[in-house]
Enzyme design. Structure first.
Site, short mmCIF file in Angstrom:
data_model
loop_
_atom_site.label_atom_id
_atom_site.label_comp_id
_atom_site.label_asym_id
_atom_site.label_seq_id
_atom_site.Cartn_x
_atom_site.Cartn_y
_atom_site.Cartn_z
N SER A 28 35.38 39.91 36.59
CA SER A 28 36.51 39.23 37.24
C SER A 28 37.72 40.12 37.49
CB SER A 28 36.93 38.01 36.44
OG SER A 28 35.96 37.01 36.59
N LYS A 51 38.52 40.55 41.06
CA LYS A 51 39.24 39.53 41.83
C LYS A 51 40.61 40.04 42.29
CE LYS A 51 36.80 35.75 39.47
NZ LYS A 51 36.82 34.84 38.31
N TYR A 59 30.46 37.67 46.37
CA TYR A 59 31.10 37.49 45.06
C TYR A 59 30.28 38.14 43.93
CZ TYR A 59 32.77 35.26 40.83
OH TYR A 59 33.23 35.05 39.55
N TYR A 110 43.01 33.01 32.78
CA TYR A 110 42.53 31.62 32.79
C TYR A 110 43.39 30.75 31.87
CZ TYR A 110 38.87 34.65 34.46
OH TYR A 110 38.21 35.62 35.12
N VAL A 143 34.60 39.17 32.11
CA VAL A 143 33.67 38.92 31.00
C VAL A 143 32.87 40.15 30.59
CG1 VAL A 143 33.37 36.40 31.20
CG2 VAL A 143 31.94 37.92 32.57
N1 GLN Z 1 30.34 36.94 36.96
C1 GLN Z 1 31.16 36.07 36.18
C2 GLN Z 1 31.07 34.66 36.73
O1 GLN Z 1 31.18 34.52 37.91
C3 GLN Z 1 32.59 36.56 36.22
C4 GLN Z 1 33.50 35.70 35.39
C5 GLN Z 1 34.53 36.50 34.62
O2 GLN Z 1 34.53 37.72 34.53
N2 GLN Z 1 35.41 35.76 33.98
O3 GLN Z 1 30.86 33.71 36.01
#
Ligand code: GLN
Length: 313
Positions: free
Chosen positions: A64, A67, A191, A243, A261
């Site tokens: 993420s 993003k 994505y 988050y 993550v």
């Molecule tokens: N690939 C993970 C997802 O889409 C990325 C989420 C994250 O890094 N928080 O669930």
């Protein structure tokens, strides 16, 4: 050794000795296999000096954190029109939550939760084949980091695709509201591949320099975004980058930050430093446990904080 060089290596040594390291993401085999004992830290200063320690050259799945780069790219394409399709408020929900979407007519709260990032990917896909949209983002990240060796981990991208049922649900749900404009599988492909970009702490900290430097790239005058846009991206990172733990991260670290993550976090001390940290063990909110602790130590010792009087060291 400068004070900062010593601090960076002291923090890495402290983190290496921690026994409580959180839990490595297990939803796909390529992440579940990662050794939780790894820890890397890299600090790039405004004058270009780089301090790094631990496993700072080891590439990891940025997940993420991508993003931030995808949002920057989408704003470059459609500017403020993006804000008709995605909000700018903290969600207070986990990264992959679907609950707000029905009440809010398919408009995600912000570009950093998965739903928002899918809308951003959909914007970046416009006018392109998915492969070209992904290539464009990868080239952008390489340009930001000044590093042509950055690649996408295809095994991670494939695994994301095979297990991404929540993301598939989010994309289809927003398609029903007309807020995903392409076939959902195409947007999802973009994505999943952006999540699978692999970078080391050094590459990530280098790529974040434009957010430290009011939108300009490296030491050259080349502008990536306007100063206002850099401030706004930092504001979103501060309020939404972790988050439902964004408030806690602001409280503990006091800097704009974006987690993934894979265990990476990019944090920005405006005017002072671009910082990347990586430790694969996550806390209950899906953010790197030791990465957050290391940033807390660094911010405390340096006084770097967006809440400190300006000019503080
Ligand atoms: N690939 C993970 C997802 O889409 C990325 C989420 C994250 O890094 N928080 O669930």
């Amino acid at each position: 050794m400068t004070d900062l060089a010593r601090l960076v290596s002291d923090i890495a040594a402290e983190m290496a000795a921690c026994s409580e390291r959180g839990t490595v993401a297990s939803y796909i085999p390529p992440l579940a296999r990662i050794d939780p004992r790894q820890f890397g830290l890299c600090v790039v200063l405004a004058d270009g000096t780089v301090h790094q320690a631990g496993d700072s050259e080891q590439p990891f799945s940025i997940q993420s954190v991508s993003k931030v780069f995808a949002l920057t790219q989408a704003l470059g394409k459609i500017g403020d029109a993006l804000w008709r399709r995605v909000g700018r408020e903290p969600s207070g929900t986990p990264f992959n939550s679907i609950v707000q979407l029905e009440r809010e007519q398919g408009i995600p709260r912000n570009p950093f939760i998965n739903a928002g990032a899918l809308v951003v990917a959909d914007v970046n896909l416009a006018g392109h084949a998915p492969k070209l949209a992904i290539g464009e983002l990868l080239r952008f990240v390489r340009y930001l980091a000044d590093d042509e060796t950055i690649v996408i981990d295809e095994a991670v991208a494939r695994a994301e695709q095979e297990t991404g049922f929540r993301n598939i649900a989010l994309a289809n749900y927003m398609r029903a509201f007309g807020n995903i404009r392409h076939a959902p599988e195409l947007t999802l492909g973009v994505y999943f591949h952006q999540c699978a970009i692999a970078m080391s702490c050094r590459q990530l900290a280098m790529a974040g320099r434009f957010l430290m430097q009011g939108g300009s790239h490296g030491r050259q005058a080349a502008r990536v975004v306007s100063p206002q846009r850099a401030r706004r991206i930092n504001a979103l990172m501060l309020t939404c980058g972790h988050y439902d733990a964004s408030g806690d991260f602001a409280f503990r670290v006091g800097l704009p930050g974006k987690s993934g993550v894979g265990g990476g976090i990019l944090a920005i001390a405006p005017g002072k430093a671009s910082i990347a940290v990586w430790s694969p063990g996550l806390n209950a909110n899906g953010n790197s446990m030791l990465g957050t602790l290391a940033l807390e130590r660094l911010a405390e010792a340096t006084g770097w904080s967006v809440f400190a009087p300006s000019g503080q060291a």
